[in-house]
Design a protein around this motif. Sequence first.
Motif, PDB file in Angstrom:
ATOM      1  N   ARG A 172      16.378 -11.525  14.835  1.00 39.51           N
ATOM      2  CA  ARG A 172      15.047 -11.425  14.255  1.00 39.51           C
ATOM      3  C   ARG A 172      14.831 -10.023  13.685  1.00 39.51           C
ATOM      4  O   ARG A 172      15.324  -9.024  14.222  1.00 39.51           O
ATOM      5  CB  ARG A 172      13.998 -11.695  15.332  1.00 39.51           C
ATOM      6  N   ALA A 173      14.087  -9.943  12.599  1.00 43.69           N
ATOM      7  CA  ALA A 173      13.726  -8.637  12.040  1.00 43.69           C
ATOM      8  C   ALA A 173      12.797  -7.911  12.996  1.00 43.69           C
ATOM      9  O   ALA A 173      11.815  -8.479  13.472  1.00 43.69           O
ATOM     10  CB  ALA A 173      13.062  -8.815  10.676  1.00 43.69           C
ATOM     11  N   ASN A 174      13.158  -6.672  13.312  1.00 37.73           N
ATOM     12  CA  ASN A 174      12.317  -5.839  14.176  1.00 37.73           C
ATOM     13  C   ASN A 174      11.431  -4.968  13.306  1.00 37.73           C
ATOM     14  O   ASN A 174      11.921  -4.275  12.410  1.00 37.73           O
ATOM     15  CB  ASN A 174      13.194  -4.949  15.062  1.00 37.73           C
ATOM     16  N   SER A 175      10.150  -4.995  13.548  1.00 41.65           N
ATOM     17  CA  SER A 175       9.202  -4.210  12.755  1.00 41.65           C
ATOM     18  C   SER A 175       8.693  -3.044  13.591  1.00 41.65           C
ATOM     19  O   SER A 175       8.122  -3.246  14.661  1.00 41.65           O
ATOM     20  CB  SER A 175       8.028  -5.079  12.294  1.00 41.65           C
ATOM     21  N   ARG A 176       8.913  -1.844  13.109  1.00 41.20           N
ATOM     22  CA  ARG A 176       8.484  -0.667  13.841  1.00 41.20           C
ATOM     23  C   ARG A 176       8.239   0.494  12.893  1.00 41.20           C
ATOM     24  O   ARG A 176       8.817   0.562  11.801  1.00 41.20           O
ATOM     25  CB  ARG A 176       9.506  -0.274  14.907  1.00 41.20           C
ATOM     26  N   ILE A 177       7.373   1.370  13.326  1.00 39.53           N
ATOM     27  CA  ILE A 177       7.060   2.595  12.598  1.00 39.53           C
ATOM     28  C   ILE A 177       7.773   3.739  13.291  1.00 39.53           C
ATOM     29  O   ILE A 177       7.716   3.861  14.517  1.00 39.53           O
ATOM     30  CB  ILE A 177       5.543   2.836  12.575  1.00 39.53           C
TER      31      ILE A 177
ATOM     32  N   ARG B 297       0.828  -1.223   0.000  1.00 42.67           N
ATOM     33  CA  ARG B 297       0.000   0.000   0.000  1.00 42.67           C
ATOM     34  C   ARG B 297       0.854   1.262   0.000  1.00 42.67           C
ATOM     35  O   ARG B 297       0.439   2.327   0.431  1.00 42.67           O
ATOM     36  CB  ARG B 297      -0.948  -0.040   1.212  1.00 42.67           C
ATOM     37  N   ASP B 298       2.094   1.095  -0.464  1.00 43.22           N
ATOM     38  CA  ASP B 298       3.018   2.223  -0.674  1.00 43.22           C
ATOM     39  C   ASP B 298       3.426   2.912   0.622  1.00 43.22           C
ATOM     40  O   ASP B 298       3.601   4.132   0.673  1.00 43.22           O
ATOM     41  CB  ASP B 298       2.415   3.251  -1.644  1.00 43.22           C
ATOM     42  N   VAL B 299       3.610   2.110   1.669  1.00 44.30           N
ATOM     43  CA  VAL B 299       4.115   2.629   2.945  1.00 44.30           C
ATOM     44  C   VAL B 299       5.297   1.758   3.355  1.00 44.30           C
ATOM     45  O   VAL B 299       5.167   0.542   3.505  1.00 44.30           O
ATOM     46  CB  VAL B 299       3.040   2.605   4.043  1.00 44.30           C
ATOM     47  N   PHE B 300       6.449   2.388   3.551  1.00 46.20           N
ATOM     48  CA  PHE B 300       7.690   1.684   3.890  1.00 46.20           C
ATOM     49  C   PHE B 300       8.008   1.932   5.355  1.00 46.20           C
ATOM     50  O   PHE B 300       8.141   3.075   5.788  1.00 46.20           O
ATOM     51  CB  PHE B 300       8.830   2.212   3.013  1.00 46.20           C
ATOM     52  N   ILE B 301       8.134   0.847   6.155  1.00 50.62           N
ATOM     53  CA  ILE B 301       8.483   0.974   7.565  1.00 50.62           C
ATOM     54  C   ILE B 301       9.767   0.209   7.839  1.00 50.62           C
ATOM     55  O   ILE B 301      10.266  -0.552   7.005  1.00 50.62           O
ATOM     56  CB  ILE B 301       7.351   0.472   8.496  1.00 50.62           C
ATOM     57  N   TYR B 302      10.304   0.414   9.028  1.00 52.11           N
ATOM     58  CA  TYR B 302      11.518  -0.269   9.487  1.00 52.11           C
ATOM     59  C   TYR B 302      11.217  -1.757   9.669  1.00 52.11           C
ATOM     60  O   TYR B 302      10.280  -2.117  10.370  1.00 52.11           O
ATOM     61  CB  TYR B 302      11.929   0.358  10.818  1.00 52.11           C
ATOM     62  N   SER B 303      12.035  -2.618   9.066  1.00 50.52           N
ATOM     63  CA  SER B 303      11.887  -4.059   9.279  1.00 50.52           C
ATOM     64  C   SER B 303      13.137  -4.769   8.790  1.00 50.52           C
ATOM     65  O   SER B 303      13.239  -5.148   7.630  1.00 50.52           O
ATOM     66  CB  SER B 303      10.649  -4.606   8.558  1.00 50.52           C
ATOM     67  N   PHE B 304      14.124  -4.914   9.692  1.00 54.29           N
ATOM     68  CA  PHE B 304      15.327  -5.668   9.351  1.00 54.29           C
ATOM     69  C   PHE B 304      15.985  -6.170  10.632  1.00 54.29           C
ATOM     70  O   PHE B 304      15.721  -5.659  11.718  1.00 54.29           O
ATOM     71  CB  PHE B 304      16.317  -4.844   8.512  1.00 54.29           C
TER      72      PHE B 304
ATOM     73  N   ILE C 261       0.553  10.731   8.138  1.00 53.48           N
ATOM     74  CA  ILE C 261       0.204   9.906   9.297  1.00 53.48           C
ATOM     75  C   ILE C 261      -1.223   9.392   9.173  1.00 53.48           C
ATOM     76  O   ILE C 261      -1.523   8.250   9.540  1.00 53.48           O
ATOM     77  CB  ILE C 261       0.410  10.723  10.586  1.00 53.48           C
ATOM     78  N   GLN C 262      -2.091  10.213   8.634  1.00 51.73           N
ATOM     79  CA  GLN C 262      -3.465   9.771   8.392  1.00 51.73           C
ATOM     80  C   GLN C 262      -3.495   8.613   7.401  1.00 51.73           C
ATOM     81  O   GLN C 262      -4.198   7.608   7.611  1.00 51.73           O
ATOM     82  CB  GLN C 262      -4.296  10.939   7.856  1.00 51.73           C
ATOM     83  N   LYS C 263      -2.709   8.699   6.326  1.00 48.79           N
ATOM     84  CA  LYS C 263      -2.634   7.619   5.333  1.00 48.79           C
ATOM     85  C   LYS C 263      -2.061   6.351   5.969  1.00 48.79           C
ATOM     86  O   LYS C 263      -2.566   5.237   5.749  1.00 48.79           O
ATOM     87  CB  LYS C 263      -1.748   8.071   4.163  1.00 48.79           C
ATOM     88  N   LEU C 264      -1.029   6.509   6.770  1.00 46.50           N
ATOM     89  CA  LEU C 264      -0.441   5.374   7.484  1.00 46.50           C
ATOM     90  C   LEU C 264      -1.488   4.690   8.343  1.00 46.50           C
ATOM     91  O   LEU C 264      -1.621   3.457   8.318  1.00 46.50           O
ATOM     92  CB  LEU C 264       0.734   5.846   8.348  1.00 46.50           C
ATOM     93  N   ALA C 265      -2.233   5.470   9.112  1.00 45.81           N
ATOM     94  CA  ALA C 265      -3.228   4.895  10.016  1.00 45.81           C
ATOM     95  C   ALA C 265      -4.319   4.158   9.241  1.00 45.81           C
ATOM     96  O   ALA C 265      -4.771   3.084   9.667  1.00 45.81           O
ATOM     97  CB  ALA C 265      -3.854   6.012  10.868  1.00 45.81           C
ATOM     98  N   GLU C 266      -4.735   4.700   8.132  1.00 47.78           N
ATOM     99  CA  GLU C 266      -5.765   4.032   7.310  1.00 47.78           C
ATOM    100  C   GLU C 266      -5.265   2.657   6.873  1.00 47.78           C
ATOM    101  O   GLU C 266      -6.038   1.678   6.872  1.00 47.78           O
ATOM    102  CB  GLU C 266      -6.104   4.897   6.117  1.00 47.78           C
ATOM    103  N   CYS C 267      -3.994   2.569   6.498  1.00 48.80           N
ATOM    104  CA  CYS C 267      -3.431   1.283   6.071  1.00 48.80           C
ATOM    105  C   CYS C 267      -3.315   0.302   7.244  1.00 48.80           C
ATOM    106  O   CYS C 267      -3.575  -0.890   7.098  1.00 48.80           O
ATOM    107  CB  CYS C 267      -2.078   1.494   5.415  1.00 48.80           C
ATOM    108  N   VAL C 268      -2.942   0.827   8.418  1.00 46.37           N
ATOM    109  CA  VAL C 268      -2.854  -0.026   9.604  1.00 46.37           C
ATOM    110  C   VAL C 268      -4.239  -0.529   9.981  1.00 46.37           C
ATOM    111  O   VAL C 268      -4.408  -1.708  10.347  1.00 46.37           O
ATOM    112  CB  VAL C 268      -2.207   0.748  10.771  1.00 46.37           C
TER     113      VAL C 268
END
Length: 353
Positions: free
Chosen positions: A325-330, A310-317, A341-348
Amino acid sequence: MSATFTIGGLPDRTITYQEREYLFFSGTAYLGLPQNPAFQQLLADQISCYGTVFGSSRNGNLQLSIYEEAEAKLAATVGSDTALTLSSGMMAGQAVVNLLQAQQTAFVYGPKAHPAIWNGPNVSIPSVRFSDWTAQLPDQLQKMTPGPVAILVNSIEAVRSEYYSFDWVDDLPTDRPITLVIDDSHGLGVLNNGRGIWPQVAQKPNVNLIVTASTAKAMGLPGGVIFGNLETLNKLRGTAFFGACSPIPPVYLAAYLQAGTLYEEGWDKLRQNLILAERLLVPTGLFTHAKGYPVFFTEQDDLYPFLLERDVFIYSFAYPTATDRANSRIVISAFHELADIQKLAECVYAYCF
Protein backbone atom coordinates in the motif's frame (compact mmCIF):
# COMPACT_ATOMS: atom_id res chain seq x y z
CA MET A 1 -1.14 4.72 -7.09
CA SER A 2 0.59 8.09 -6.93
CA ALA A 3 2.00 9.53 -10.13
CA THR A 4 5.79 9.64 -10.33
CA PHE A 5 7.52 12.99 -10.74
CA THR A 6 10.83 12.95 -12.64
CA ILE A 7 12.97 16.05 -12.14
CA GLY A 8 16.43 17.09 -13.28
CA GLY A 9 18.15 17.92 -9.99
CA LEU A 10 18.36 17.22 -6.29
CA PRO A 11 15.17 18.13 -4.41
CA ASP A 12 15.52 20.94 -1.89
CA ARG A 13 12.82 22.73 0.08
CA THR A 14 11.11 23.12 -3.30
CA ILE A 15 11.03 21.14 -6.53
CA THR A 16 9.99 22.23 -10.02
CA TYR A 17 7.96 19.90 -12.19
CA GLN A 18 6.55 20.90 -15.58
CA GLU A 19 7.27 24.58 -14.81
CA ARG A 20 5.33 24.43 -11.56
CA GLU A 21 6.99 24.85 -8.15
CA TYR A 22 6.04 22.68 -5.18
CA LEU A 23 7.09 22.75 -1.55
CA PHE A 24 8.88 19.46 -0.93
CA PHE A 25 8.03 17.49 2.24
CA SER A 26 9.44 14.07 1.42
CA GLY A 27 12.77 12.23 1.28
CA THR A 28 15.04 11.29 4.15
CA ALA A 29 17.58 14.15 4.21
CA TYR A 30 16.46 14.98 7.75
CA LEU A 31 19.38 17.31 8.52
CA GLY A 32 19.44 18.85 5.04
CA LEU A 33 23.14 18.09 4.49
CA PRO A 34 22.98 17.12 0.77
CA GLN A 35 21.32 20.47 0.01
CA ASN A 36 23.57 22.51 2.30
CA PRO A 37 25.94 24.76 0.25
CA ALA A 38 28.54 24.71 3.03
CA PHE A 39 28.57 20.89 3.04
CA GLN A 40 28.79 20.84 -0.75
CA GLN A 41 31.79 23.18 -0.50
CA LEU A 42 33.51 20.82 1.92
CA LEU A 43 33.16 18.08 -0.69
CA ALA A 44 34.48 20.35 -3.43
CA ASP A 45 37.47 21.30 -1.28
CA GLN A 46 38.40 17.64 -0.68
CA ILE A 47 37.83 16.16 -4.12
CA SER A 48 41.26 17.11 -5.45
CA CYS A 49 42.79 15.02 -2.65
CA TYR A 50 40.43 12.03 -2.64
CA GLY A 51 38.89 12.02 -6.12
CA THR A 52 35.42 10.69 -6.81
CA VAL A 53 35.87 7.09 -5.66
CA PHE A 54 38.44 4.70 -4.17
CA GLY A 55 38.11 1.60 -6.34
CA SER A 56 39.90 -0.84 -4.05
CA SER A 57 39.23 -3.35 -1.32
CA ARG A 58 39.44 -2.07 2.25
CA ASN A 59 41.60 -5.15 2.87
CA GLY A 60 44.08 -4.27 0.13
CA ASN A 61 47.80 -3.59 0.60
CA LEU A 62 47.23 0.15 0.16
CA GLN A 63 45.14 1.80 2.87
CA LEU A 64 43.68 5.33 3.17
CA SER A 65 43.87 6.68 6.72
CA ILE A 66 40.64 8.68 6.25
CA TYR A 67 38.56 5.52 6.82
CA GLU A 68 39.91 4.79 10.28
CA GLU A 69 39.73 8.48 11.23
CA ALA A 70 36.08 8.78 10.19
CA GLU A 71 35.12 5.44 11.74
CA ALA A 72 36.70 6.48 15.04
CA LYS A 73 34.63 9.67 15.03
CA LEU A 74 31.43 7.80 14.14
CA ALA A 75 32.00 5.32 16.96
CA ALA A 76 32.78 8.07 19.47
CA THR A 77 29.65 9.98 18.46
CA VAL A 78 27.39 6.95 18.88
CA GLY A 79 29.15 5.49 21.92
CA SER A 80 30.16 2.12 20.48
CA ASP A 81 33.62 0.54 20.76
CA THR A 82 34.25 0.84 17.05
CA ALA A 83 32.62 1.34 13.64
CA LEU A 84 33.08 0.00 10.13
CA THR A 85 31.89 1.78 6.98
CA LEU A 86 30.63 0.17 3.77
CA SER A 87 29.22 1.38 0.47
CA SER A 88 25.56 1.33 1.58
CA GLY A 89 23.22 0.52 4.42
CA MET A 90 22.11 -2.58 2.52
CA MET A 91 25.73 -3.77 2.34
CA ALA A 92 26.18 -3.06 6.06
CA GLY A 93 23.17 -5.19 6.94
CA GLN A 94 24.09 -8.02 4.60
CA ALA A 95 27.69 -8.13 5.85
CA VAL A 96 26.35 -8.79 9.35
CA VAL A 97 23.78 -11.34 8.15
CA ASN A 98 26.41 -13.25 6.16
CA LEU A 99 28.67 -13.46 9.21
CA LEU A 100 25.83 -14.74 11.41
CA GLN A 101 24.82 -17.35 8.84
CA ALA A 102 28.38 -18.67 8.78
CA GLN A 103 28.20 -19.07 12.56
CA GLN A 104 25.12 -21.34 12.34
CA THR A 105 22.94 -18.75 14.04
CA ALA A 106 19.14 -19.01 14.29
CA PHE A 107 17.35 -15.86 13.12
CA VAL A 108 14.38 -14.22 14.86
CA TYR A 109 12.87 -11.16 13.14
CA GLY A 110 10.92 -8.30 14.62
CA PRO A 111 7.92 -6.65 12.92
CA LYS A 112 8.74 -4.79 9.69
CA ALA A 113 12.44 -5.61 9.94
CA HIS A 114 14.19 -3.85 7.06
CA PRO A 115 15.19 -5.99 4.02
CA ALA A 116 18.82 -4.94 4.61
CA ILE A 117 18.92 -7.38 7.55
CA TRP A 118 17.00 -10.24 5.93
CA ASN A 119 18.87 -13.54 5.53
CA GLY A 120 16.99 -14.41 2.35
CA PRO A 121 14.06 -13.28 0.18
CA ASN A 122 11.39 -15.23 2.05
CA VAL A 123 11.96 -14.52 5.73
CA SER A 124 9.07 -14.69 8.15
CA ILE A 125 8.32 -11.17 9.38
CA PRO A 126 5.75 -10.89 12.21
CA SER A 127 2.69 -8.77 11.44
CA VAL A 128 1.87 -7.91 15.07
CA ARG A 129 2.64 -4.63 16.84
CA PHE A 130 6.21 -4.31 18.10
CA SER A 131 5.14 -4.19 21.77
CA ASP A 132 3.07 -7.36 21.34
CA TRP A 133 5.99 -9.10 19.64
CA THR A 134 8.41 -8.24 22.43
CA ALA A 135 5.94 -9.57 25.00
CA GLN A 136 5.87 -12.91 23.15
CA LEU A 137 9.63 -13.04 22.53
CA PRO A 138 10.74 -14.77 25.77
CA ASP A 139 8.37 -17.69 25.11
CA GLN A 140 9.53 -17.89 21.50
CA LEU A 141 13.17 -18.07 22.55
CA GLN A 142 12.36 -20.65 25.23
CA LYS A 143 10.92 -23.02 22.62
CA MET A 144 13.91 -22.77 20.29
CA THR A 145 16.70 -25.34 20.04
CA PRO A 146 19.67 -24.40 22.26
CA GLY A 147 22.37 -22.46 20.44
CA PRO A 148 23.23 -18.96 19.24
CA VAL A 149 20.32 -16.71 18.27
CA ALA A 150 20.21 -13.43 16.36
CA ILE A 151 17.32 -11.03 16.97
CA LEU A 152 16.97 -8.56 14.10
CA VAL A 153 14.82 -5.43 14.41
CA ASN A 154 14.47 -1.82 13.31
CA SER A 155 15.30 1.01 15.71
CA ILE A 156 12.05 2.87 14.98
CA GLU A 157 8.85 2.50 12.96
CA ALA A 158 9.97 5.19 10.52
CA VAL A 159 7.05 4.87 8.10
CA ARG A 160 4.30 5.29 10.69
CA SER A 161 6.39 7.50 13.01
CA GLU A 162 6.28 5.36 16.16
CA TYR A 163 9.05 4.93 18.72
CA TYR A 164 10.10 1.47 19.84
CA SER A 165 10.94 0.76 23.46
CA PHE A 166 14.01 -1.42 24.04
CA ASP A 167 13.34 -2.12 27.72
CA TRP A 168 12.69 -5.74 26.75
CA VAL A 169 16.41 -6.29 26.18
CA ASP A 170 16.86 -6.39 29.97
CA ASP A 171 14.58 -9.44 30.10
CA LEU A 172 16.35 -11.52 27.43
CA PRO A 173 17.41 -14.97 28.67
CA THR A 174 20.99 -15.38 29.85
CA ASP A 175 21.38 -19.09 29.01
CA ARG A 176 22.52 -18.68 25.41
CA PRO A 177 24.56 -16.27 23.25
CA ILE A 178 22.33 -13.67 21.61
CA THR A 179 23.25 -11.22 18.89
CA LEU A 180 20.93 -8.22 18.74
CA VAL A 181 21.05 -6.56 15.32
CA ILE A 182 19.30 -3.20 15.03
CA ASP A 183 18.87 -1.37 11.72
CA ASP A 184 19.18 2.30 12.67
CA SER A 185 19.03 3.82 9.20
CA HIS A 186 16.22 6.22 10.15
CA GLY A 187 17.51 6.90 13.65
CA LEU A 188 21.21 7.68 13.16
CA GLY A 189 21.61 11.46 13.19
CA VAL A 190 18.09 11.98 14.59
CA LEU A 191 17.38 9.84 17.68
CA ASN A 192 19.00 10.68 21.03
CA ASN A 193 20.43 14.02 19.90
CA GLY A 194 21.81 12.44 16.73
CA ARG A 195 23.56 9.51 18.41
CA GLY A 196 21.00 7.03 17.14
CA ILE A 197 19.68 4.02 19.01
CA TRP A 198 22.94 2.75 20.55
CA PRO A 199 22.79 4.63 23.90
CA GLN A 200 19.16 3.54 24.37
CA VAL A 201 19.88 -0.21 24.46
CA ALA A 202 20.92 -1.96 27.67
CA GLN A 203 24.23 -3.85 27.62
CA LYS A 204 24.07 -7.49 28.77
CA PRO A 205 27.04 -9.90 29.02
CA ASN A 206 25.49 -12.54 26.74
CA VAL A 207 24.01 -10.07 24.23
CA ASN A 208 26.27 -8.87 21.44
CA LEU A 209 24.80 -5.57 20.20
CA ILE A 210 25.36 -4.72 16.53
CA VAL A 211 23.81 -1.62 14.99
CA THR A 212 23.73 -1.14 11.22
CA ALA A 213 22.63 1.97 9.36
CA SER A 214 22.52 3.76 6.07
CA THR A 215 24.47 7.00 6.23
CA ALA A 216 22.59 8.30 3.18
CA LYS A 217 19.71 9.68 5.23
CA ALA A 218 20.29 12.16 8.09
CA MET A 219 24.08 11.87 7.78
CA GLY A 220 24.07 12.89 4.11
CA LEU A 221 26.81 10.40 3.16
CA PRO A 222 26.38 7.76 0.41
CA GLY A 223 27.27 4.68 2.40
CA GLY A 224 26.53 2.50 5.39
CA VAL A 225 28.04 1.80 8.79
CA ILE A 226 28.19 -0.99 11.36
CA PHE A 227 28.66 -0.26 15.07
CA GLY A 228 29.77 -2.93 17.51
CA ASN A 229 32.61 -4.29 19.59
CA LEU A 230 36.14 -4.67 18.24
CA GLU A 231 36.09 -8.47 18.15
CA THR A 232 32.92 -8.64 16.07
CA LEU A 233 33.95 -5.93 13.63
CA ASN A 234 37.37 -7.53 13.14
CA LYS A 235 35.57 -10.75 12.19
CA LEU A 236 33.41 -8.80 9.76
CA ARG A 237 36.43 -7.13 8.23
CA GLY A 238 38.03 -10.53 7.67
CA THR A 239 35.11 -11.92 5.63
CA ALA A 240 35.16 -12.30 1.87
CA PHE A 241 31.92 -10.31 1.74
CA PHE A 242 33.53 -7.23 3.28
CA GLY A 243 36.81 -7.67 1.43
CA ALA A 244 35.01 -7.77 -1.92
CA CYS A 245 32.88 -4.66 -1.24
CA SER A 246 33.81 -1.32 -2.72
CA PRO A 247 34.13 1.24 0.09
CA ILE A 248 32.26 4.49 0.61
CA PRO A 249 33.96 7.24 -1.48
CA PRO A 250 36.60 8.73 0.84
CA VAL A 251 35.83 12.33 -0.14
CA TYR A 252 32.57 12.10 1.80
CA LEU A 253 34.31 10.90 4.94
CA ALA A 254 36.82 13.74 4.62
CA ALA A 255 33.91 16.20 4.44
CA TYR A 256 32.20 14.47 7.39
CA LEU A 257 35.27 14.96 9.58
CA GLN A 258 35.11 18.71 8.98
CA ALA A 259 31.33 19.10 9.17
CA GLY A 260 30.74 18.91 12.92
CA THR A 261 29.31 22.42 13.12
CA LEU A 262 27.06 21.78 10.12
CA TYR A 263 25.60 18.67 11.76
CA GLU A 264 24.93 20.62 14.95
CA GLU A 265 23.29 23.43 12.99
CA GLY A 266 21.20 20.94 11.05
CA TRP A 267 20.03 19.27 14.26
CA ASP A 268 19.12 22.63 15.83
CA LYS A 269 17.25 23.77 12.72
CA LEU A 270 15.36 20.49 12.47
CA ARG A 271 14.36 20.78 16.12
CA GLN A 272 13.07 24.33 15.58
CA ASN A 273 11.11 23.24 12.52
CA LEU A 274 9.61 20.32 14.41
CA ILE A 275 8.43 22.51 17.27
CA LEU A 276 6.34 24.51 14.81
CA ALA A 277 5.21 21.49 12.78
CA GLU A 278 4.05 19.65 15.91
CA ARG A 279 2.22 22.71 17.20
CA LEU A 280 0.36 23.14 13.91
CA LEU A 281 -0.16 19.57 12.64
CA VAL A 282 -0.69 17.37 15.69
CA PRO A 283 -3.94 19.08 16.85
CA THR A 284 -5.62 18.17 13.54
CA GLY A 285 -5.76 14.54 14.70
CA LEU A 286 -4.81 13.51 11.18
CA PHE A 287 -1.37 12.12 11.92
CA THR A 288 0.50 9.44 13.82
CA HIS A 289 3.63 11.16 15.08
CA ALA A 290 6.47 10.33 17.48
CA LYS A 291 7.26 13.59 19.27
CA GLY A 292 10.61 14.94 18.12
CA TYR A 293 10.76 12.70 15.04
CA PRO A 294 10.51 14.36 11.59
CA VAL A 295 7.74 12.17 10.15
CA PHE A 296 3.96 12.69 10.28
CA PHE A 297 2.08 9.61 9.01
CA THR A 298 -1.56 9.61 7.91
CA GLU A 299 -4.01 6.92 6.89
CA GLN A 300 -5.73 9.51 4.68
CA ASP A 301 -4.03 8.74 1.37
CA ASP A 302 -6.17 11.27 -0.46
CA LEU A 303 -4.27 13.99 1.40
CA TYR A 304 -1.51 13.55 -1.19
CA PRO A 305 -3.49 14.67 -4.27
CA PHE A 306 -5.21 17.37 -2.21
CA LEU A 307 -1.89 18.90 -1.20
CA LEU A 308 -0.45 18.42 -4.67
CA GLU A 309 -3.19 20.62 -6.11
CA ARG A 310 -2.01 23.29 -3.67
CA ASP A 311 1.65 23.00 -4.68
CA VAL A 312 2.77 20.84 -1.77
CA PHE A 313 4.50 17.52 -2.51
CA ILE A 314 4.59 14.85 0.23
CA TYR A 315 5.76 11.24 0.45
CA SER A 316 3.20 8.82 -1.02
CA PHE A 317 4.33 5.59 -2.69
CA ALA A 318 4.28 1.84 -2.12
CA TYR A 319 7.10 0.60 0.13
CA PRO A 320 9.08 -1.59 0.47
CA THR A 321 7.67 -3.39 -2.59
CA ALA A 322 5.60 -2.08 -5.48
CA THR A 323 2.65 -4.23 -4.37
CA ASP A 324 2.46 -2.71 -0.89
CA ARG A 325 0.00 0.00 0.00
CA ALA A 326 1.12 3.57 -0.63
CA ASN A 327 2.29 5.16 2.61
CA SER A 328 1.36 8.82 2.97
CA ARG A 329 3.52 10.90 5.26
CA ILE A 330 4.95 14.37 5.67
CA VAL A 331 8.70 14.64 6.25
CA ILE A 332 10.18 17.72 7.89
CA SER A 333 13.81 18.61 7.19
CA ALA A 334 16.37 21.12 8.39
CA PHE A 335 16.26 22.75 4.96
CA HIS A 336 12.67 23.92 5.45
CA GLU A 337 11.86 27.47 6.44
CA LEU A 338 9.22 28.23 9.06
CA ALA A 339 7.09 29.86 6.36
CA ASP A 340 7.10 26.54 4.44
CA ILE A 341 5.66 24.75 7.45
CA GLN A 342 3.07 27.46 7.94
CA LYS A 343 1.97 27.07 4.29
CA LEU A 344 1.83 23.29 4.71
CA ALA A 345 -0.34 23.60 7.81
CA GLU A 346 -2.75 26.00 6.08
CA CYS A 347 -3.24 23.42 3.31
CA VAL A 348 -3.73 20.60 5.82
CA TYR A 349 -6.34 22.71 7.65
CA ALA A 350 -8.15 23.24 4.37
CA TYR A 351 -8.27 19.46 3.95
CA CYS A 352 -9.51 18.86 7.51
CA PHE A 353 -11.96 21.67 7.93
